[in-house]
Design a protein around this motif. Sequence first.
Motif, PDB file in Angstrom:
ATOM      1  N   UNK A 197       0.796  -1.237  -0.060  1.00 62.80           N
ATOM      2  CA  UNK A 197       0.006  -0.053   0.110  1.00 62.80           C
ATOM      3  C   UNK A 197       0.821   1.358   0.102  1.00 62.80           C
ATOM      4  N   UNK A 198       0.652   2.235   0.827  1.00 63.29           N
ATOM      5  CA  UNK A 198       1.374   3.283   1.160  1.00 63.29           C
ATOM      6  C   UNK A 198       3.216   3.051   1.290  1.00 63.29           C
ATOM      7  N   UNK A 199       3.098   2.021   1.856  1.00 61.96           N
ATOM      8  CA  UNK A 199       4.673   1.330   2.267  1.00 61.96           C
ATOM      9  C   UNK A 199       5.256   1.252   0.930  1.00 61.96           C
ATOM     10  N   UNK A 249      -0.579   5.432  -3.875  1.00 58.50           N
ATOM     11  CA  UNK A 249       0.186   6.756  -3.541  1.00 58.50           C
ATOM     12  C   UNK A 249      -0.236   7.650  -4.566  1.00 58.50           C
ATOM     13  N   UNK A 250      -0.421   9.066  -4.165  1.00 57.53           N
ATOM     14  CA  UNK A 250      -0.738  10.116  -4.985  1.00 57.53           C
ATOM     15  C   UNK A 250       0.342  10.478  -5.709  1.00 57.53           C
ATOM     16  N   UNK A 269     -14.906  -2.029   0.274  1.00 59.58           N
ATOM     17  CA  UNK A 269     -14.377  -0.954   1.144  1.00 59.58           C
ATOM     18  C   UNK A 269     -12.804  -0.940   1.064  1.00 59.58           C
ATOM     19  N   UNK A 270     -12.088  -2.146   1.098  1.00 63.01           N
ATOM     20  CA  UNK A 270     -10.566  -2.232   0.942  1.00 63.01           C
ATOM     21  C   UNK A 270     -10.309  -1.673  -0.399  1.00 63.01           C
ATOM     22  N   UNK A 298      -9.097   5.557  -3.785  1.00 62.43           N
ATOM     23  CA  UNK A 298      -9.097   6.885  -3.439  1.00 62.43           C
ATOM     24  C   UNK A 298      -7.586   7.349  -3.187  1.00 62.43           C
ATOM     25  N   UNK A 299      -6.886   6.525  -2.720  1.00 66.56           N
ATOM     26  CA  UNK A 299      -5.336   6.524  -2.291  1.00 66.56           C
ATOM     27  C   UNK A 299      -4.457   6.848  -3.431  1.00 66.56           C
ATOM     28  N   UNK A 300      -4.732   6.534  -4.675  1.00 67.82           N
ATOM     29  CA  UNK A 300      -4.017   6.648  -5.673  1.00 67.82           C
ATOM     30  C   UNK A 300      -3.336   5.233  -6.095  1.00 67.82           C
TER      31      UNK A 300
END
Length: 143
Positions: A50-52, A76-77, A104-105, A111-113
Motif C-alpha cells: 500500500x502506502x509503504x 500513492x498520490x 471497502x478495501x 481513493x489513495x492513488x
Amino acid sequence: MDDKNEFVKSMYEAYGKEGDIYFEHHQKKELAAWIDENNSEYSLTVIGHSYGGNSAARVIAAGHRVDHLITADPVGRFKPNFTNVALYSETWTNYVATGGGMNRNNLVARAGGWYGHKPEWYADAHIPINKDHVEICFQYCRP
C-alpha cells in the motif's frame, strides 16, 4: 499507528529475521539512510504494501539501490518514476490486487492513488492476484 500498520508490523515481528528493519510509510528518510548504510555490505530486499510500497518505490527511484524490491498493491498520490525504480532495483516484483470488486478495501486503495497495472512495463515481474487490497497481504506479504 493504525490497525493496518499494526497488522504489517505484527507480520514483521512474527516472520522477520535478525537484522531486518521495520519502517512505516512515512519514514522515507530513515529507509533511504538504512539502504545507503547497508547496500554495500548486504543483499537488500525491501518489501512494501500500500502506502509503504509507494514510499519504498519513491526512495529507490531517488537513487537508493537495492537488490530486490517487492511491492504489494502499492498506493500513492505521488508516484515514483517507474523507470528509475527499475533502474535502482536489481529485481522488482509487483503484486497487484485484482479481486474483491468495489469493496471497502479496494475503494480506499483507489481513493489513495492505486497503481493498478501501471508498473507492468517496468517491473521484472508484475503479478495480478485475485485478492482485494488487504487480503493480498495475508497471502503475499509473508515470507
